[in-house]
Design a protein around this motif. Structure first.
Motif, PDB file in Angstrom:
ATOM      1  N   GLY A   1      -6.831  -8.837  -1.900  1.00 16.38           N
ATOM      2  CA  GLY A   1      -7.456  -8.003  -0.877  1.00 16.38           C
ATOM      3  C   GLY A   1      -6.435  -7.371   0.035  1.00 16.38           C
ATOM      4  N   ARG A   2      -5.646  -8.190   0.695  1.00 19.72           N
ATOM      5  CA  ARG A   2      -4.699  -7.701   1.711  1.00 19.72           C
ATOM      6  C   ARG A   2      -3.751  -6.650   1.149  1.00 19.72           C
ATOM      7  NH1 ARG A   2       0.480  -9.494   3.535  1.00 19.72           N
ATOM      8  NH2 ARG A   2       0.477 -11.063   1.875  1.00 19.72           N
ATOM      9  N   LEU A   3      -3.203  -6.882  -0.033  1.00 19.22           N
ATOM     10  CA  LEU A   3      -2.223  -5.975  -0.621  1.00 19.22           C
ATOM     11  C   LEU A   3      -2.807  -5.160  -1.775  1.00 19.22           C
ATOM     12  CD1 LEU A   3       0.877  -8.363  -0.631  1.00 19.22           C
ATOM     13  CD2 LEU A   3       0.265  -6.631   1.070  1.00 19.22           C
TER      14      LEU A   3
ATOM     15  N   LEU B   1       0.803  -1.219   0.000  1.00 14.99           N
ATOM     16  CA  LEU B   1       0.000   0.000   0.000  1.00 14.99           C
ATOM     17  C   LEU B   1       0.839   1.274   0.000  1.00 14.99           C
ATOM     18  CD1 LEU B   1      -2.736  -1.124   2.565  1.00 14.99           C
ATOM     19  CD2 LEU B   1      -2.707  -1.411   0.085  1.00 14.99           C
ATOM     20  N   ASP B   2       2.145   1.158  -0.115  1.00 17.70           N
ATOM     21  CA  ASP B   2       3.006   2.342  -0.035  1.00 17.70           C
ATOM     22  C   ASP B   2       2.655   3.381  -1.090  1.00 17.70           C
ATOM     23  OD1 ASP B   2       4.297   1.207   2.072  1.00 17.70           O
ATOM     24  OD2 ASP B   2       6.117   0.664   0.981  1.00 17.70           O
ATOM     25  N   ASN B   3       2.518   2.942  -2.340  1.00 17.61           N
ATOM     26  CA  ASN B   3       2.261   3.906  -3.414  1.00 17.61           C
ATOM     27  C   ASN B   3       0.906   4.578  -3.278  1.00 17.61           C
ATOM     28  OD1 ASN B   3       4.725   3.505  -4.615  1.00 17.61           O
ATOM     29  ND2 ASN B   3       3.971   2.104  -6.198  1.00 17.61           N
ATOM     30  N   ILE B   4      -0.124   3.799  -2.966  1.00 19.93           N
ATOM     31  CA  ILE B   4      -1.448   4.409  -2.841  1.00 19.93           C
ATOM     32  C   ILE B   4      -1.484   5.335  -1.624  1.00 19.93           C
ATOM     33  CG2 ILE B   4      -2.464   2.516  -1.503  1.00 19.93           C
ATOM     34  CD1 ILE B   4      -4.212   4.617  -4.232  1.00 19.93           C
ATOM     35  N   GLU B   5      -0.765   5.010  -0.582  1.00 20.69           N
ATOM     36  CA  GLU B   5      -0.704   5.902   0.584  1.00 20.69           C
ATOM     37  C   GLU B   5      -0.018   7.218   0.230  1.00 20.69           C
ATOM     38  OE1 GLU B   5       1.185   3.436   3.466  1.00 20.69           O
ATOM     39  OE2 GLU B   5      -0.701   2.536   4.165  1.00 20.69           O
TER      40      GLU B   5
ATOM     41  N   ALA C   1      -7.991 -17.481   0.723  1.00 19.97           N
ATOM     42  CA  ALA C   1      -8.895 -16.859   1.690  1.00 19.97           C
ATOM     43  C   ALA C   1      -8.150 -15.893   2.600  1.00 19.97           C
ATOM     44  CB  ALA C   1      -9.595 -17.936   2.521  1.00 19.97           C
ATOM     45  N   PHE C   2      -6.922 -16.245   2.976  1.00 19.09           N
ATOM     46  CA  PHE C   2      -6.116 -15.362   3.826  1.00 19.09           C
ATOM     47  C   PHE C   2      -5.901 -14.014   3.145  1.00 19.09           C
ATOM     48  CE2 PHE C   2      -1.898 -13.633   4.858  1.00 19.09           C
ATOM     49  CZ  PHE C   2      -2.039 -13.445   6.224  1.00 19.09           C
ATOM     50  N   GLU C   3      -5.608 -14.026   1.852  1.00 20.17           N
ATOM     51  CA  GLU C   3      -5.391 -12.771   1.120  1.00 20.17           C
ATOM     52  C   GLU C   3      -6.679 -11.964   1.049  1.00 20.17           C
ATOM     53  OE1 GLU C   3      -2.559 -11.509   0.189  1.00 20.17           O
ATOM     54  OE2 GLU C   3      -1.451 -13.264   0.898  1.00 20.17           O
ATOM     55  N   LYS C   4      -7.803 -12.620   0.772  1.00 17.19           N
ATOM     56  CA  LYS C   4      -9.070 -11.904   0.681  1.00 17.19           C
ATOM     57  C   LYS C   4      -9.511 -11.400   2.052  1.00 17.19           C
ATOM     58  CE  LYS C   4     -10.023 -13.913  -3.601  1.00 17.19           C
ATOM     59  NZ  LYS C   4      -9.785 -13.066  -4.742  1.00 17.19           N
ATOM     60  N   ALA C   5      -9.219 -12.178   3.104  1.00 16.46           N
ATOM     61  CA  ALA C   5      -9.582 -11.769   4.465  1.00 16.46           C
ATOM     62  C   ALA C   5      -8.828 -10.529   4.906  1.00 16.46           C
ATOM     63  CB  ALA C   5      -9.318 -12.916   5.447  1.00 16.46           C
ATOM     64  N   GLY C   6      -7.818 -10.141   4.171  1.00 15.16           N
ATOM     65  CA  GLY C   6      -7.061  -8.939   4.489  1.00 15.16           C
ATOM     66  C   GLY C   6      -7.878  -7.670   4.434  1.00 15.16           C
ATOM     67  N   ILE C   7      -9.082  -7.716   3.831  1.00 14.67           N
ATOM     68  CA  ILE C   7      -9.919  -6.500   3.806  1.00 14.67           C
ATOM     69  C   ILE C   7     -10.726  -6.351   5.095  1.00 14.67           C
ATOM     70  CG2 ILE C   7     -10.113  -6.674   1.291  1.00 14.67           C
ATOM     71  CD1 ILE C   7     -13.149  -7.266   1.755  1.00 14.67           C
ATOM     72  N   ILE C   8     -10.709  -7.363   5.960  1.00 10.95           N
ATOM     73  CA  ILE C   8     -11.455  -7.266   7.220  1.00 10.95           C
ATOM     74  C   ILE C   8     -10.745  -6.278   8.129  1.00 10.95           C
ATOM     75  CG2 ILE C   8     -12.276  -8.528   9.243  1.00 10.95           C
ATOM     76  CD1 ILE C   8     -12.358 -11.053   7.500  1.00 10.95           C
TER      77      ILE C   8
END
Length: 430
Positions: free
Chosen positions: A148-150, A29-33, A182-189
């Motif tokens: 999701g997570r990244l 998320l560095d660039n979007i931040e 699922a772990f990657e998608k769960a990153g939006i929680i």
């Protein structure tokens, strides 16, 4: 800078996923931040619903947007990729972002773009957030790009997170087990933000519950709440009966203009989401029914079991991975037809062999490719199809392939155009 110049700049200057695949992704998320910091943190200035999932996240996002538009809210909708125009990705009450706004954003922030050196997707997300903040949307529906997570969209803290389902796709990036995906998608929680899970599976349930517990987020498995009964297609709409298990009162009835059988799997997550947000964004039963019957008109959604003509019956559908193709084949079984014709093309980074193994050997195949560097060549697809005992012809373009299928078909036949979003996008009559 004019719109055409701005678009050319973005495509030429930045790595684009739909052209080069995984090499375009800049994880994290560095660039979007950095972009959003320079833009004044626009993602903090509106409420949002964040939608992830292997399949169905686009349809779910459009249904939610249609519902809140119908209820009178100003609604932003961000989805990707687009089919015909870049502006489709960013919508306000169903209307694409004006070309002038795209051009002005790129002109104003060109130096910032060159300083941060983001991906095409990261710039698009930043542009979306800036536009929605400036338009003071009441609610924005934000579809995750990948994982999701990244994912760049994951900078937001929404009022609700939605994960439609978990299936086999992008294993090279997300992992080679359903639990890893699922772990990657769960990153939006997010912390104390409720999350709706559309479909419940033994391999993924623990992943979602663990992440939700860690974030102190209430988790709702929508499939457990609603009984969905399909009553077929009548008068051009899919008739659905919904019974809420906790009450077992009068069933709700809906007419969906999204005809795909797989929408039955998306609907519980949509209904659960609306229910959870009812105190903040009230929606009446009448508004809900009206919206679900008019999603394509309200939001401009295309390519989801989109009927192009009747005799022969021609349908375009953007199914592009194993779960999506399986759902598509289930839909086909319920459509009376004499002969099935499949106009099909893929991108290179899909598990082509496992998809081809699903396809009926009695169908006639018209093998084509999209005009993008990621596309699997029609000649390579022919070799793979032949290895899977599928008989077909090669065409350089989806429109040529469809024309050949229509010419060969009788009025009682069924023609499906599928396999890739990019193949469907190149249909002239979409």
């Amino acid at each position: 800078m004019q719109y055409s110049e701005a678009l050319a700049y973005l495509y030429d200057r930045l790595p684009v996923f739909h052209r080069i695949g995984a090499r375009a992704i800049k994880p994290g998320l560095d660039n979007i931040e950095k972009l959003c910091a320079a833009l004044g943190q626009p993602h903090t200035r509106f409420k949002a619903i964040h939608v992830a999932g292997t399949n169905g996240k686009g349809s779910t996002s459009h249904m939610l947007a249609a519902i809140y538009q119908t209820a009178g809210y100003t609604v932003g909708l961000y989805t990707s990729p687009h089919l015909k125009s870049f502006t489709e990705r960013i919508r306000l009450n169903g209307h694409p972002i004006p070309e002038e706004d795209v051009a002005q954003f790129v002109t104003r922030y060109q130096n910032l773009i060159e300083e941060v050196n983001p991906s095409f997707f990261e710039v698009t997300v930043a542009m979306t957030f800036e536009y929605f903040a400036r338009q003071a949307v009441d609610i924005a529906v934000i579809e995750v790009g990948l994982g999701g997570r990244l994912d760049s969209t994951n900078i937001i803290k929404p009022v609700l997170s939605v994960i439609t389902n978990i299936g086999w796709d992008h294993m090279d990036l997300l992992g080679d087990t359903l639990g890893q995906i699922a772990f990657e998608k769960a990153g939006i929680i997010k912390a104390q933000v409720p999350v709706v899970i559309g479909e419940k599976h033994s391999e993924t349930e623990a992943v979602f519950r663990s992440k939700a517990e860690q974030e102190q987020a209430a988790v709702y498995f929508a499939q457990e709440r609603y009984d969905i009964t399909d009553q077929g297609i009548q008068a051009g709409k899919r008739q659905i009966q919904v019974l809420e298990r906790s009450t077992y009162g009068q069933p709700m009835r809906f007419e969906l203009d999204l005809l795909g059988h797989y929408q039955l799997h998306n609907l519980p997550a949509v209904l659960q989401s609306v229910s959870l947000l009812q105190h903040t964004f009230p929606v009446t039963d009448e508004q809900l029914q009206t919206a679900l019957g008019s999603v394509t008109r309200l939001t401009g959604l295309k390519g989801r079991w989109q009927v192009l003509r009747q005799h022969p019956y021609v349908v375009a559908d953007t199914a592009h991975n194993k779960p999506g193709i399986q759902s598509l084949l289930e839909m086909i079984q319920g459509i009376p037809h004499r002969q099935l014709h499949l106009v099909i093309g893929f991108v290179q980074d899909k598990d082509i062999e496992s998809v081809l193994a699903l396809l009926p050997k009695t169908a006639k195949y018209y093998l084509c490719q999209a005009h993008t560097p990621r596309a699997l060549s029609a000649d390579d697809l022919y070799q793979k199809a032949t290895g899977a005992a599928l008989q077909g012809q090669v065409f350089p373009d989806v429109n040529d392939a469809l024309a050949a299928a229509v010419a060969a078909a009788s009025a009682e036949d069924l023609i499906i155009v599928t396999g890739s979003t990019y193949v469907v996008a190149e249909l002239q009559d979409l």
